[in-house]
Design a protein around this motif. Structure first.
Motif, PDB file in Angstrom:
ATOM      1  N   SER A  13       0.815  -1.225   0.000  1.00 49.90           N
ATOM      2  CA  SER A  13       0.000   0.000   0.000  1.00 49.90           C
ATOM      3  C   SER A  13       0.847   1.273   0.000  1.00 49.90           C
ATOM      4  O   SER A  13       0.312   2.378   0.053  1.00 49.90           O
ATOM      5  N   GLY A  14       2.181   1.108  -0.052  1.00 54.45           N
ATOM      6  CA  GLY A  14       3.057   2.280   0.099  1.00 54.45           C
ATOM      7  C   GLY A  14       3.144   3.137  -1.155  1.00 54.45           C
ATOM      8  O   GLY A  14       2.523   2.846  -2.185  1.00 54.45           O
ATOM      9  N   TRP A  15       3.937   4.172  -1.055  1.00 54.77           N
ATOM     10  CA  TRP A  15       4.113   5.148  -2.146  1.00 54.77           C
ATOM     11  C   TRP A  15       4.505   4.423  -3.435  1.00 54.77           C
ATOM     12  O   TRP A  15       3.971   4.703  -4.511  1.00 54.77           O
ATOM     13  N   LEU A  16       5.440   3.467  -3.349  1.00 55.62           N
ATOM     14  CA  LEU A  16       5.814   2.667  -4.527  1.00 55.62           C
ATOM     15  C   LEU A  16       4.946   1.436  -4.683  1.00 55.62           C
ATOM     16  O   LEU A  16       4.489   1.103  -5.772  1.00 55.62           O
ATOM     17  N   ARG A  40       0.764  -3.305   7.532  1.00 55.87           N
ATOM     18  CA  ARG A  40       0.241  -3.408   8.898  1.00 55.87           C
ATOM     19  C   ARG A  40      -1.180  -2.855   8.994  1.00 55.87           C
ATOM     20  O   ARG A  40      -1.929  -3.212   9.881  1.00 55.87           O
ATOM     21  N   SER A  41      -1.557  -1.976   8.041  1.00 53.91           N
ATOM     22  CA  SER A  41      -2.816  -1.246   8.213  1.00 53.91           C
ATOM     23  C   SER A  41      -3.991  -1.829   7.436  1.00 53.91           C
ATOM     24  O   SER A  41      -5.106  -1.325   7.546  1.00 53.91           O
ATOM     25  N   LEU A  71       9.261  -1.834   1.667  1.00 56.34           N
ATOM     26  CA  LEU A  71       8.986  -1.145   2.934  1.00 56.34           C
ATOM     27  C   LEU A  71      10.235  -0.362   3.324  1.00 56.34           C
ATOM     28  O   LEU A  71      11.301  -0.521   2.712  1.00 56.34           O
ATOM     29  N   ARG A  72      10.090   0.506   4.323  1.00 60.32           N
ATOM     30  CA  ARG A  72      11.221   1.337   4.741  1.00 60.32           C
ATOM     31  C   ARG A  72      12.303   0.458   5.381  1.00 60.32           C
ATOM     32  O   ARG A  72      11.983  -0.530   6.061  1.00 60.32           O
ATOM     33  N   ALA A  93      16.042   1.554  -0.463  1.00 60.82           N
ATOM     34  CA  ALA A  93      17.257   2.358  -0.584  1.00 60.82           C
ATOM     35  C   ALA A  93      18.150   2.041   0.610  1.00 60.82           C
ATOM     36  O   ALA A  93      17.675   1.908   1.740  1.00 60.82           O
ATOM     37  N   PRO A 114      13.286   1.914  -8.099  1.00 62.06           N
ATOM     38  CA  PRO A 114      12.303   2.670  -8.886  1.00 62.06           C
ATOM     39  C   PRO A 114      12.219   4.120  -8.380  1.00 62.06           C
ATOM     40  O   PRO A 114      12.917   4.485  -7.435  1.00 62.06           O
TER      41      PRO A 114
HETATM   42  N1  NDP Z   1       9.145   6.652  -2.412  1.00 59.37           N
HETATM   43  C1  NDP Z   1      10.122   6.699  -3.324  1.00 59.37           C
HETATM   44  O1  NDP Z   1      10.171   7.595  -4.177  1.00 59.37           O
HETATM   45  C2  NDP Z   1      11.179   5.648  -3.319  1.00 59.37           C
HETATM   46  C3  NDP Z   1      11.288   4.713  -2.309  1.00 59.37           C
HETATM   47  N2  NDP Z   1      12.251   3.755  -2.361  1.00 59.37           N
HETATM   48  C4  NDP Z   1      12.365   2.749  -1.324  1.00 59.37           C
HETATM   49  O2  NDP Z   1      11.203   1.941  -1.391  1.00 59.37           O
HETATM   50  C5  NDP Z   1      10.831   1.484  -0.109  1.00 59.37           C
HETATM   51  C6  NDP Z   1       9.355   1.823   0.101  1.00 59.37           C
HETATM   52  O3  NDP Z   1       9.245   3.209   0.044  1.00 59.37           O
HETATM   53  P1  NDP Z   1       7.842   3.952   0.060  1.00 59.37           P
HETATM   54  O4  NDP Z   1       6.871   3.218  -0.791  1.00 59.37           O
HETATM   55  O5  NDP Z   1       8.148   5.363  -0.233  1.00 59.37           O
HETATM   56  O6  NDP Z   1       7.473   3.813   1.582  1.00 59.37           O
HETATM   57  P2  NDP Z   1       6.051   4.050   2.299  1.00 59.37           P
HETATM   58  O7  NDP Z   1       6.377   4.455   3.698  1.00 59.37           O
HETATM   59  O8  NDP Z   1       5.165   4.909   1.480  1.00 59.37           O
HETATM   60  O9  NDP Z   1       5.399   2.598   2.300  1.00 59.37           O
HETATM   61  C7  NDP Z   1       5.886   1.586   3.115  1.00 59.37           C
HETATM   62  C8  NDP Z   1       4.966   0.415   3.013  1.00 59.37           C
HETATM   63  O10 NDP Z   1       5.446  -0.599   3.891  1.00 59.37           O
HETATM   64  C9  NDP Z   1       4.369  -1.062   4.718  1.00 59.37           C
HETATM   65  N3  NDP Z   1       5.002  -1.606   5.919  1.00 59.37           N
HETATM   66  C10 NDP Z   1       5.726  -0.973   6.854  1.00 59.37           C
HETATM   67  N4  NDP Z   1       6.187  -1.834   7.779  1.00 59.37           N
HETATM   68  C11 NDP Z   1       5.737  -3.051   7.408  1.00 59.37           C
HETATM   69  C12 NDP Z   1       5.874  -4.348   7.956  1.00 59.37           C
HETATM   70  N5  NDP Z   1       6.580  -4.569   9.067  1.00 59.37           N
HETATM   71  N6  NDP Z   1       5.290  -5.389   7.325  1.00 59.37           N
HETATM   72  C13 NDP Z   1       4.566  -5.181   6.187  1.00 59.37           C
HETATM   73  N7  NDP Z   1       4.405  -3.964   5.620  1.00 59.37           N
HETATM   74  C14 NDP Z   1       4.985  -2.920   6.224  1.00 59.37           C
HETATM   75  C15 NDP Z   1       3.504   0.180   4.876  1.00 59.37           C
HETATM   76  O11 NDP Z   1       2.175  -0.070   5.224  1.00 59.37           O
HETATM   77  P3  NDP Z   1       1.665  -0.013   6.745  1.00 59.37           P
HETATM   78  O12 NDP Z   1       2.100   1.291   7.298  1.00 59.37           O
HETATM   79  O13 NDP Z   1       0.208  -0.235   6.646  1.00 59.37           O
HETATM   80  O14 NDP Z   1       2.367  -1.148   7.400  1.00 59.37           O
HETATM   81  C16 NDP Z   1       3.537   0.713   3.449  1.00 59.37           C
HETATM   82  O15 NDP Z   1       2.648  -0.038   2.638  1.00 59.37           O
HETATM   83  C17 NDP Z   1      11.745   2.184   0.889  1.00 59.37           C
HETATM   84  O16 NDP Z   1      12.690   1.268   1.378  1.00 59.37           O
HETATM   85  C18 NDP Z   1      12.415   3.284   0.089  1.00 59.37           C
HETATM   86  O17 NDP Z   1      13.758   3.474   0.479  1.00 59.37           O
HETATM   87  C19 NDP Z   1      13.123   3.659  -3.414  1.00 59.37           C
HETATM   88  C20 NDP Z   1      13.055   4.561  -4.422  1.00 59.37           C
HETATM   89  C21 NDP Z   1      12.109   5.636  -4.450  1.00 59.37           C
END
Ligand code: NDP
Ligand code: A1CAB
Length: 264
Positions: A13-16, A40-41, A71-72, A93, A114
């Motif tokens: 569900s994250g940004w990517l 998690r959400s 994920l981060r 990253a 990405p």
């Molecule tokens: N955004 C960008 O432009 C870029 C990001 N990246 C890398 O991509 C990765 C993701 O980035 P981004 O999408 O921005 O991050 P976000 O914070 O937007 O998304 C993180 C995702 O991880 C989920 N998450 C967090 N902890 C857990 C867990 N323990 N188990 C399962 N899911 C989990 C979150 O959902 P929830 O909170 O519901 O758990 C959410 O869906 C990072 O490592 C970043 O370094 C690389 C290049 C570009």
């Protein structure tokens, strides 16, 4: 790799992740039955077109063929992502393949980087594969990242670090330029709407002119300098004020940050 591999996307569900998952489903790289979304959400509306299963824990997904880590880094380091038999594709990253291998127990690891232009299907995604990853693994990675833009294999993780600082920025530097142009134009008396219209033309329409011809960028700058008119004066002053050095410093600072992140 089976025809419909079991793919677990951690961070779906994250940004990517909210673009990576729907793109791979839309492109038929697996079907909804074999796709497992993790966060998690809970469910995200990015997947309303597919009846996918949502989980909080990788152990709940039936032995995945592929685990995509989106994920981060701190959340990865704090969690449990043991999947020794899977192909692991990380978009994180600043987390080296050696650390991913140690934590997941996997040896077939692909690191990709990405950017946020995935939202409009225009990410530039450099990637590199560990020696244990085979051709089928690389083909799947290519297919996943082609679904959100273009991909390019790079020779190793040192180049992924540089790309993290560079292409990882996605729209950020163009937005920085647009912001500075709008601010400068408003300070010279233009209304916000006129300033924004001009900045959008300078950033977005100029990008159309440069597309496929980026090697000509220095020549375009030089052609304005050689013309020796109004814009030459602006360009010379911008450069003399440290424009190129400030971009180089920003890239270097971001690279220092990535290298610190690599240390854990
Ligand atoms: N955004 C960008 O432009 C870029 C990001 N990246 C890398 O991509 C990765 C993701 O980035 P981004 O999408 O921005 O991050 P976000 O914070 O937007 O998304 C993180 C995702 O991880 C989920 N998450 C967090 N902890 C857990 C867990 N323990 N188990 C399962 N899911 C989990 C979150 O959902 P929830 O909170 O519901 O758990 C959410 O869906 C990072 O490592 C970043 O370094 C690389 C290049 C570009
Ligand atoms: O800023 C960040 O840390 C993430 C990784 C690269 C781009 N965005």
């Amino acid at each position: 790799m089976p025809p419909n591999p079991v793919i677990a996307l951690v961070g779906a569900s994250g940004w990517l992740g909210r673009y990576i998952g729907p793109a791979l489903l839309a492109n038929g790289l697996t079907d909804a039955e074999h796709f497992h979304a993790l966060n998690r959400s809970g469910p995200s509306n990015a997947y309303t077109a597919w009846p996918v299963a949502w989980h909080h824990d990788l152990a709940e997904a039936p032995s995945p063929d592929v685990v995509i880590l989106s994920l981060r880094p701190d959340d990865f380091r704090a969690g449990n992502f043991h999947c020794p038999d899977a192909l692991v594709i990380s978009v994180m990253a600043g987390v080296l393949a050696a650390e991913i291998a140690e934590k997941t127990g996997a040896s077939r690891i692909i690191r990709a980087l990405p950017n946020a232009l995935a939202e409009v299907g225009q990410s530039y995604t450099p990637w590199t594969a560990a020696a244990a990853a085979g051709e089928a693994d690389k083909s799947l990675a290519r297919a996943i990242f082609s679904g959100i833009g273009t991909e390019a294999e790079v020779p190793g993780e040192a180049q992924i670090d540089v790309m993290t600082a560079l292409s990882g920025a996605g729209p950020a530097y163009a937005a920085l330029l647009a912001t500075a142009l709008i601010k400068a134009a408003e300070s010279q008396g233009l209304s916000p709407s006129l300033a924004r219209g001009a900045a959008e033309n300078l950033v977005c329409n100029a990008a159309l002119l440069l597309k496929g011809r980026i090697a000509e960028a220095p020549d375009i700058v030089q052609s304005f300098i050689d013309y020796d008119g109004v814009i030459a004066e602006g360009l010379r002053t911008t450069r003399a004020a440290g424009h190129d050095e400030s971009i180089a410093k920003g890239l270097e600072a971001a690279l220092v940050k990535v290298r610190q992140m690599n240390l854990g």
